[in-house]
Scaffold this active site. Structure first.
Site, short mmCIF file in Angstrom:
data_model
loop_
_atom_site.label_atom_id
_atom_site.label_comp_id
_atom_site.label_asym_id
_atom_site.label_seq_id
_atom_site.Cartn_x
_atom_site.Cartn_y
_atom_site.Cartn_z
N ARG A 245 9.89 85.43 -28.99
CA ARG A 245 10.74 85.67 -30.15
C ARG A 245 11.77 86.73 -29.76
O ARG A 245 11.45 87.91 -29.71
CB ARG A 245 9.88 86.15 -31.32
CG ARG A 245 10.55 86.06 -32.69
CD ARG A 245 9.77 86.88 -33.71
NE ARG A 245 10.02 88.31 -33.53
CZ ARG A 245 9.19 89.27 -33.91
NH1 ARG A 245 8.05 88.98 -34.50
NH2 ARG A 245 9.50 90.54 -33.71
N HIS A 249 11.23 89.47 -36.51
CA HIS A 249 10.36 88.56 -37.27
C HIS A 249 11.17 87.89 -38.37
O HIS A 249 11.19 86.67 -38.51
CB HIS A 249 9.19 89.34 -37.86
CG HIS A 249 8.46 88.62 -38.95
ND1 HIS A 249 7.75 87.46 -38.72
CD2 HIS A 249 8.36 88.87 -40.28
CE1 HIS A 249 7.24 87.03 -39.88
NE2 HIS A 249 7.60 87.86 -40.83
N TYR A 258 8.97 98.60 -32.00
CA TYR A 258 7.75 98.20 -31.28
C TYR A 258 7.98 97.40 -30.00
O TYR A 258 7.02 97.05 -29.32
CB TYR A 258 6.81 97.44 -32.22
CG TYR A 258 7.43 96.22 -32.89
CD1 TYR A 258 7.48 94.99 -32.23
CD2 TYR A 258 7.97 96.29 -34.17
CE1 TYR A 258 8.04 93.88 -32.83
CE2 TYR A 258 8.55 95.19 -34.78
CZ TYR A 258 8.57 93.98 -34.12
OH TYR A 258 9.12 92.88 -34.70
#
Lengths: 348, 334
Positions: A245, A249, A258
């Protein structure tokens, strides 16, 4: 295929895609470019306040297009919310992709028109629906297949594990297509699985394939092998498409909190579209003219997509009561009638 | 042509008729095949219709319901058996977030004609998770219909109606009344399942009950009559939606309302019925509505269940309360 676009020989899977013509390869390339362009436009629409939310699929184009393009119209897809390229391949209209994200409808499209259920947001729930649908196909004696799309995070859910138990026990024609994009929002896949996710399926009695999800041809071959098994009574298959990805998100996420830029760069070098383009160039198929034509097509799709999105009208107030039930309901009918009376008195 | 059947057998004969009448009907559940279900409701059905239509499933309630959703997409009418009331929670997401919402989520394109059979309620001396009344979780959920039966004839007719319904239906079966026998006529056309039934007419108090407590309510009416109190007993049958028309008409006549159910009180059906009747019939009420329910505790061990379950005396006590007679709360102070 290497990240440089060089095919790696595989005696098992190569024959499965031997029939793919140059024209088909170019069409697939166009799909990849177009779905990325739609995705980019949708993110822009969200940033401009036209969509409430959008879950980008950046980096997962090959996994989605490569698998979805192998299905027949009588097959049925049960997906999660990031499978917008799958929906595009199934024939979902452009504005239908964003009805839910714009908040104008609870449903984007009629599932029976395109052979794809509207997305399940509860993680993993749809894997059971696909299993049940496949059970129905088996009962009906047809060779249609059901495909469940889900992510690495979903594999921790009970529903996904139950789906594999049911699919194995009843030997139904379902394909579990897991896009391992390495992230469940901020949680790395290592939190979901200590071992490759594909290793789980054999424990359920389901054959599995771990495929490079950024390699369009490899995804096509893996999907075709699973479809062949399902159509011929061989039961379920689990495919783990290892991808990444590359974006957040959703548009509400902040991956800088992160993710490691070095890892991001590593995966950027494995970009599925760049790789496929390098392959096509090596074959001499992808000319500058073709590139320009595809880019123009993508821009045109994006323009129509944007216009379709902006053209979606707000629903009438009383439609909030529609489609809760298929049959008349005395309680809800009274509530609707009372609210209609309220609107009549105080509405604009 | 009618025959005398127990309530359990009456549901079984309703399932048989549904399987005969509609090839899209399939039964899914744990131990419903050779064993015929732990209460033998599906006894003989797999033998008759085959393992393809009466399917034993793996031991996973979410799996049963989720698979049923997929079958419904494919045009089937699945009938799922949840073995015991307390086993329904693993399927909660599939029922509440999927089955209940898919018609809405697909803009009316996909129907979910799924029937979920749930043996419920206490009074059989069972262990934990085998005596619960979870109906309020589902009456609170938009998109579901919730019904329950109290007689063999209703059991037969209503299960067939539930299966034929194009909306998902939770069908609660009063397990302690499974062995109650009564005449069942397969061709009988009675009240639609959405309607409540006035079982006994009366003029002083409206007593609303459903499922296992309807029989108790009839005992209450008989006992109260000896005391000179005329009770109208309503068997609710449908818990969502509730047939408030029938309840309101009764309360306008009697001016008093008692609601009894086994389920815990807080946020339960009794609260909804008391509130709605109060809103709509306020000027007719002679007394505040009273609820007689299970206590707000987990279902207790078998040797305590007689103290948890509303019974004849506790309901009569509530009747005394709405009648303004001396009752257990007379002189009670918190």
């Amino acid at each position: 295929m290497t990240p440089q676009g060089v095919r790696v020989r595989d005696d098992t899977f190569d024959p499965l895609i031997a029939d793919v013509s140059p024209e088909q390869l170019l069409q697939l390339h166009e799909d990849l470019v177009v779905v990325r362009r739609i995705d980019t436009e949708a993110t822009a629409l969200q940033r401009q306040g036209e969509l409430g939310l959008w879950p980008p699929l950046l980096g997962q184009e090959a996994a989605q297009v490569g698998s979805a393009r192998q299905l027949r119209s009588d097959d049925f897809v049960f997906s999660s919310y990031r499978e917008n390229a799958v929906a595009y391949c199934r024939g979902v209209q452009l504005e239908d992709l964003v009805r839910v994200w714009r908040g104008t409808a609870s449903s984007g499209w009629n599932p029976f028109d395109v052979g794809m259920a509207t997305p399940a947001v509860i993680i993993g729930a749809q894997t059971l629906h696909a299993t049940g649908y496949a059970l129905g196909c088996k009962k009906d004696g047809v060779d249609s297949v059901a495909v469940a799309y889900f992510g690495d995070g979903a594999t921790s859910q009970g529903d996904v594990n139950e789906a594999m138990v049911f699919a194995a026990s009843f030997q139904v024609p379902v394909i579990f297509f897991c896009q391992n994009n390495q992230w469940a929002i901020s949680e790395p896949v290592g939190l979901q699985a200590r071992r490759p996710i594909a290793d789980r399926a054999p424990g359920f009695g389901i054959p599995s394939i771990r495929v490079d999800g950024n390699d369009l041809l490899a995804v096509m071959a893996a999907t075709r092998s699973a479809i062949e098994r399902a159509r011929t009574g061989g039961g379920p298959t689990f495919i783990e498409a290892v991808t990444y990805r590359m974006g957040p998100h959703t548009t509400s996420d902040d991956p800088s909190r992160y993710t490691d830029p070095a890892v991001q760069a590593e995966w950027a070098a494995k970009d599925p579209i760049l790789r496929f383009e390098a392959y096509l160039e090596g074959l001499g198929f992808l000319t500058e003219e073709r590139r320009a034509a595809v880019a123009a097509t993508a821009d045109d799709v994006a323009r129509r997509f944007r216009a379709g999105c902006l053209g979606l009208e707000n629903p009438e107030p009383l439609t909030v009561f529609d489609h809760v039930y298929a049959t008349p309901n005395s309680w809800l009918d009274r509530q609707k009638s009372q609210y209609a009376s309220y609107l009549e008195m105080y509405g604009e | 042509m009618s025959e005398k059947l127990t309530l359990a057998k009456a549901i079984g004969s309703g399932l048989r008729r549904a399987l005969e009448d509609d090839p899209s009907v399939v039964l899914l559940g744990e131990d419903i095949g050779k064993l015929g279900g732990v209460f033998r409701v599906t006894d003989g059905l797999q033998q008759r219709f085959g393992a393809d239509r009466v399917m034993d499933t793996p031991l996973a309630e979410a799996g049963i319901l989720g698979t049923a959703v997929g079958l419904a997409f494919r045009g089937y009418r699945p009938v799922c058996e949840i073995q015991f009331d307390g086993f329904i929670y693993p399927a909660f997401d599939q029922i509440v977030a999927q089955v209940a919402k898919l018609h809405y989520r697909t803009g009316g394109a996909v129907r979910m004609p799924i029937t979920i059979r749930v043996p419920y309620g206490g009074g059989i001396g069972a262990v934990e998770h085998h005596s619960e009344s979870p109906e309020a979780y589902f009456t609170h959920t938009s998109g579901l219909r919730v019904v329950t039966c109290s007689t063999p004839q209703d059991a037969h007719s209503m299960i067939r109606e539930a299966i034929a319904c194009d909306d998902p239906v939770l069908f609660f079966e009063p397990k302690r009344r499974y062995w109650t026998a009564g005449e069942v006529d397969e061709e009988f056309v009675g009240l639609p399942m959405e309607r409540a039934r006035v079982v006994v007419e009366g003029s002083d108090v409206t007593l609303v009950a459903y499922g296992p407590l309807v029989a108790t309510a009839l005992d209450v009416a008989a006992a109260a009559a000896e005391d000179g109190v005329s009770i109208e007993v309503i068997d609710l049958r449908s818990l969502s939606p509730v047939d408030f028309g029938t309840v309101e008409e009764s309360v306008r006549k009697t001016g008093r309302l008692v609601v009894a159910h086994e389920a815990q009180q807080f946020g339960g059906l009794g609260a909804e019925i008391a509130a709605t009747v109060t809103e709509r019939c306020f000027v007719y009420l002679e007394a505040a509505p009273a609820r007689v329910t299970g206590f707000d505790v987990p279902y207790p061990p078998a040797k305590l269940e007689e103290h948890f379950l509303p019974d004849l005396d506790r309901i009569l006590d509530a009747v005394d309360r709405v009648m303004g007679r001396e009752n257990s709360l007379t002189g009670w102070r918190a």
